[in-house]
Motif scaffolding. Structure first.
Motif, PDB file in Angstrom:
ATOM      1  N   ASP A  11      24.747-108.375  16.115  1.00  0.00           N
ATOM      2  CA  ASP A  11      25.193-109.438  15.228  1.00  0.00           C
ATOM      3  C   ASP A  11      24.010-110.361  14.964  1.00  0.00           C
ATOM      4  OD1 ASP A  11      26.359-112.348  14.908  1.00  0.00           O
ATOM      5  OD2 ASP A  11      28.001-110.976  14.413  1.00  0.00           O
ATOM      6  N   PRO A  12      23.874-110.924  13.751  1.00  0.00           N
ATOM      7  CA  PRO A  12      22.729-111.797  13.469  1.00  0.00           C
ATOM      8  C   PRO A  12      22.717-113.074  14.301  1.00  0.00           C
ATOM      9  CG  PRO A  12      24.285-111.813  11.640  1.00  0.00           C
ATOM     10  CD  PRO A  12      24.696-110.703  12.539  1.00  0.00           C
ATOM     11  N   ASP A  13      23.861-113.463  14.861  1.00  0.00           N
ATOM     12  CA  ASP A  13      23.931-114.696  15.643  1.00  0.00           C
ATOM     13  C   ASP A  13      23.718-114.472  17.137  1.00  0.00           C
ATOM     14  OD1 ASP A  13      24.508-116.216  13.377  1.00  0.00           O
ATOM     15  OD2 ASP A  13      26.658-115.798  13.551  1.00  0.00           O
ATOM     16  N   ARG A  14      23.439-113.238  17.533  1.00  0.00           N
ATOM     17  CA  ARG A  14      23.405-112.931  18.954  1.00  0.00           C
ATOM     18  C   ARG A  14      22.080-112.300  19.353  1.00  0.00           C
ATOM     19  NH1 ARG A  14      28.362-113.750  20.711  1.00  0.00           N
ATOM     20  NH2 ARG A  14      27.861-112.900  22.748  1.00  0.00           N
ATOM     21  N   SER A  15      21.844-112.234  20.661  1.00  0.00           N
ATOM     22  CA  SER A  15      20.665-111.587  21.209  1.00  0.00           C
ATOM     23  C   SER A  15      20.773-110.068  21.056  1.00  0.00           C
ATOM     24  CB  SER A  15      20.501-111.940  22.689  1.00  0.00           C
ATOM     25  OG  SER A  15      20.429-113.333  22.874  1.00  0.00           O
ATOM     26  N   ILE A  16      19.616-109.418  20.978  1.00  0.00           N
ATOM     27  CA  ILE A  16      19.568-107.961  20.823  1.00  0.00           C
ATOM     28  C   ILE A  16      18.507-107.395  21.757  1.00  0.00           C
ATOM     29  CG2 ILE A  16      18.878-106.084  19.265  1.00  0.00           C
ATOM     30  CD1 ILE A  16      20.165-107.596  16.977  1.00  0.00           C
ATOM     31  N   THR A  17      18.853-106.330  22.477  1.00  0.00           N
ATOM     32  CA  THR A  17      17.891-105.601  23.308  1.00  0.00           C
ATOM     33  C   THR A  17      17.893-104.136  22.901  1.00  0.00           C
ATOM     34  OG1 THR A  17      18.201-107.073  25.211  1.00  0.00           O
ATOM     35  CG2 THR A  17      17.269-104.919  25.655  1.00  0.00           C
ATOM     36  N   ARG A  18      16.723-103.538  22.788  1.00  0.00           N
ATOM     37  CA  ARG A  18      16.589-102.113  22.480  1.00  0.00           C
ATOM     38  C   ARG A  18      15.621-101.463  23.467  1.00  0.00           C
ATOM     39  NH1 ARG A  18      20.931-101.166  19.742  1.00  0.00           N
ATOM     40  NH2 ARG A  18      21.146-102.403  17.830  1.00  0.00           N
ATOM     41  N   PHE A  19      15.860-100.180  23.752  1.00  0.00           N
ATOM     42  CA  PHE A  19      14.935 -99.439  24.609  1.00  0.00           C
ATOM     43  C   PHE A  19      14.739 -98.036  24.063  1.00  0.00           C
ATOM     44  CE2 PHE A  19      19.158 -99.054  26.614  1.00  0.00           C
ATOM     45  CZ  PHE A  19      19.313 -97.673  26.685  1.00  0.00           C
ATOM     46  N   GLU A  20      13.656 -97.412  24.497  1.00  0.00           N
ATOM     47  CA  GLU A  20      13.314 -96.071  24.040  1.00  0.00           C
ATOM     48  C   GLU A  20      14.374 -95.065  24.463  1.00  0.00           C
ATOM     49  OE1 GLU A  20       9.440 -93.085  24.105  1.00  0.00           O
ATOM     50  OE2 GLU A  20       9.756 -94.458  25.787  1.00  0.00           O
ATOM     51  N   ALA A  21      14.784 -94.204  23.543  1.00  0.00           N
ATOM     52  CA  ALA A  21      15.689 -93.117  23.888  1.00  0.00           C
ATOM     53  C   ALA A  21      14.943 -92.083  24.730  1.00  0.00           C
ATOM     54  CB  ALA A  21      16.233 -92.466  22.617  1.00  0.00           C
ATOM     55  N   GLU A  22      15.646 -91.401  25.611  1.00  0.00           N
ATOM     56  CA  GLU A  22      15.005 -90.384  26.444  1.00  0.00           C
ATOM     57  C   GLU A  22      14.481 -89.241  25.574  1.00  0.00           C
ATOM     58  OE1 GLU A  22      17.163 -89.022  29.820  1.00  0.00           O
ATOM     59  OE2 GLU A  22      17.650 -91.037  30.521  1.00  0.00           O
ATOM     60  N   THR A  23      13.279 -88.773  25.911  1.00  0.00           N
ATOM     61  CA  THR A  23      12.638 -87.693  25.170  1.00  0.00           C
ATOM     62  C   THR A  23      12.364 -86.520  26.096  1.00  0.00           C
ATOM     63  OG1 THR A  23      10.364 -88.394  25.631  1.00  0.00           O
ATOM     64  CG2 THR A  23      11.486 -89.463  23.777  1.00  0.00           C
ATOM     65  N   GLU A  24      12.056 -85.365  25.521  1.00  0.00           N
ATOM     66  CA  GLU A  24      11.753 -84.183  26.321  1.00  0.00           C
ATOM     67  C   GLU A  24      10.483 -84.370  27.145  1.00  0.00           C
ATOM     68  OE1 GLU A  24      11.523 -80.868  23.705  1.00  0.00           O
ATOM     69  OE2 GLU A  24      13.686 -80.823  23.277  1.00  0.00           O
ATOM     70  N   ASP A  25       9.588 -85.256  26.694  1.00  0.00           N
ATOM     71  CA  ASP A  25       8.331 -85.475  27.405  1.00  0.00           C
ATOM     72  C   ASP A  25       8.457 -86.475  28.552  1.00  0.00           C
ATOM     73  OD1 ASP A  25       6.708 -83.759  25.787  1.00  0.00           O
ATOM     74  OD2 ASP A  25       6.765 -85.281  24.218  1.00  0.00           O
ATOM     75  N   GLY A  26       9.591 -87.145  28.675  1.00  0.00           N
ATOM     76  CA  GLY A  26       9.771 -88.108  29.759  1.00  0.00           C
ATOM     77  C   GLY A  26       9.845 -89.543  29.309  1.00  0.00           C
ATOM     78  N   GLY A  27       9.791 -89.798  28.021  1.00  0.00           N
ATOM     79  CA  GLY A  27       9.929 -91.156  27.536  1.00  0.00           C
ATOM     80  C   GLY A  27      11.359 -91.652  27.693  1.00  0.00           C
ATOM     81  N   GLY A  28      11.529 -92.962  27.710  1.00  0.00           N
ATOM     82  CA  GLY A  28      12.844 -93.546  27.732  1.00  0.00           C
ATOM     83  C   GLY A  28      13.452 -93.767  29.097  1.00  0.00           C
ATOM     84  N   PHE A  29      12.642 -93.651  30.167  1.00  0.00           N
ATOM     85  CA  PHE A  29      13.181 -93.829  31.511  1.00  0.00           C
ATOM     86  C   PHE A  29      13.138 -95.279  31.983  1.00  0.00           C
ATOM     87  CE2 PHE A  29      13.342 -89.381  31.516  1.00  0.00           C
ATOM     88  CZ  PHE A  29      14.084 -88.966  32.596  1.00  0.00           C
ATOM     89  N   VAL A  30      12.332 -96.108  31.351  1.00  0.00           N
ATOM     90  CA  VAL A  30      12.260 -97.512  31.753  1.00  0.00           C
ATOM     91  C   VAL A  30      13.360 -98.284  31.037  1.00  0.00           C
ATOM     92  CG1 VAL A  30      10.854 -99.595  31.799  1.00  0.00           C
ATOM     93  CG2 VAL A  30       9.786 -97.367  32.169  1.00  0.00           C
ATOM     94  N   ARG A  31      14.244 -98.905  31.805  1.00  0.00           N
ATOM     95  CA  ARG A  31      15.337 -99.690  31.230  1.00  0.00           C
ATOM     96  C   ARG A  31      15.291-101.141  31.692  1.00  0.00           C
ATOM     97  NH1 ARG A  31      19.262 -95.769  29.851  1.00  0.00           N
ATOM     98  NH2 ARG A  31      18.069 -93.976  29.137  1.00  0.00           N
TER      99      ARG A  31
END
Length: 364
Positions: A71-91
């Motif tokens: 929502d434009p009035d609220r906070s937003i957090t995004r993280f990397e989606a998991e990938t075959e190479d090992g990306g996306g493990f840090v949350r």
């Protein structure tokens, strides 16, 4: 121009928002129920019964995992989606006092927080750089060697009060390692605290600093990069989505010890007098489309560039950008985000490299 602060000065600046404030998001299905005040840090409502949680990001499949029902009035957090190479493990990452960063969910990255006083650069372009411990003592005859993870952490110079807590308006973190024979495990996160006011008319330019980490497939190695980021937004058009353009320019590269690498930014491939190939780092450009932004102030799209080889222009780097706008964009505001792109390194035969970097840019 690369802007280097002392570690003490930079961490003192970052610590202005308080010690030990994490930003994290374990899983979109675990988002707490919507019950906070407007602008709160909670991540929106739970997915409806029967809905796939992976589709719960405002109905926009282009967006990364993270805040459900943004929502434009609220906070937003995004993280990397998991990938075959090992990306996306840090949350989850947490900035601690004493130039330390706590990073969760990566194996063999030590048992203590990452620190900025190991070897290599402690800052890049105004952002803090952290490194995991080299070994872990177990009480046995020999310590256990650890993987060499590096983290870049940046947060806004502006703060906002959310649910009674003073927080940086935006922040990001990138974690990668060159110790795998592919791109390896890691991840990135970025967030906005509070909301955004998006004008109905006009255009705006946001300019700031960028810092990134390069890792390679088939060889164990990492490098650092810096550059200048520019993001341009047209609030009038397109009708369905604000137009977004951007560039990453004035790029520089550094080895793992922080020593500068010779680079070519002209966009025309060249070698030195010994016929040794030189690293190409030409300007990267956001691809202009009619679907680059959302009403919640998020931006997402493709980026690429070309390099001229023997008089012929060839595709070189290609990938994606992700970001979120914050603040009152009528008079100021900012944008923070992540660039992820790949190329074939001209210095190495058939070796691909992945660059992941973060930025914060402020309205000009």
């Amino acid at each position: 121009m690369i802007r280097l602060l002392s570690t003490a000065a930079l961490l003192a600046l970052l610590a202005g928002c308080g010690d030990g404030q994490p930003f994290d998001f374990e899983d979109p299905a675990d988002a707490p129920a919507d019950g906070g005040d407007a602008g709160g840090r909670d991540s929106g409502g739970d997915a409806e019964d029967g809905d796939d949680a992976d589709d719960g990001f405002g109905g926009d499949e282009r967006l990364l995992p993270g805040t459900a029902d943004p929502d434009p009035d609220r906070s937003i957090t995004r993280f990397e989606a998991e990938t075959e190479d090992g990306g996306g493990f840090v949350r989850r990452v947490t900035l601690l006092s004493g130039a330390r960063l706590e990073v969760d969910n990566l194996a063999f990255d030590g048992t203590e927080p990452y620190r900025s006083d190991y070897r290599g650069p402690s800052t890049l372009n105004g952002y803090a750089v952290f490194q995991s411990a080299a070994e872990v003592e177990t009480g046995g005859s020999e310590p256990i060697d650890q993987l060499d993870y590096r983290a870049i952490y940046g947060e806004s110079i502006n703060t906002v009060r959310v649910d009674g807590e003073r927080l940086p308006r935006t922040r990001f973190a990138v974690v990668r390692t060159g110790d795998f024979s592919n791109f390896g495990f890691g991840g990135f996160l970025y967030e906005r605290n509070g909301g955004v006011e998006i004008p109905a008319r006009g255009q705006a330019a946001f300019r700031g600093d960028y810092a990134g980490i390069r890792v390679f497939d088939t060889i164990s190695r990492h490098e650092f990069t810096t550059g200048d980021i520019e993001v341009l937004v047209d609030f009038d058009d397109f009708n369905a989505s604000d137009g977004v353009r951007g560039t990453l320019s004035n790029r520089r590269a550094f080895d793992e010890d922080g020593l500068e690498i010779e680079t070519n930014t002209s966009g025309v491939r060249r070698t030195d007098l010994s016929d040794r190939a030189i690293l190409d780092l030409p300007t990267v450009r956001f691809v202009l489309t009619d679907a680059a932004s959302t009403p919640n102030g998020e931006i997402v799209g493709q980026l690429n560039n070309l390099v001229v080889v023997d008089g012929k222009a060839e595709p070189y780097e290609a990938g994606e950008y992700f970001g979120v706008l914050s603040g009152d964009l009528e008079t100021g505001g900012e944008v923070t985000g992540i660039l992820v792109f790949e190329s074939e390194d001209p210095r190495l035969e058939d070796i691909r490299v992945q660059e992941t970097g973060g930025f914060t840019a402020y309205r000009d």
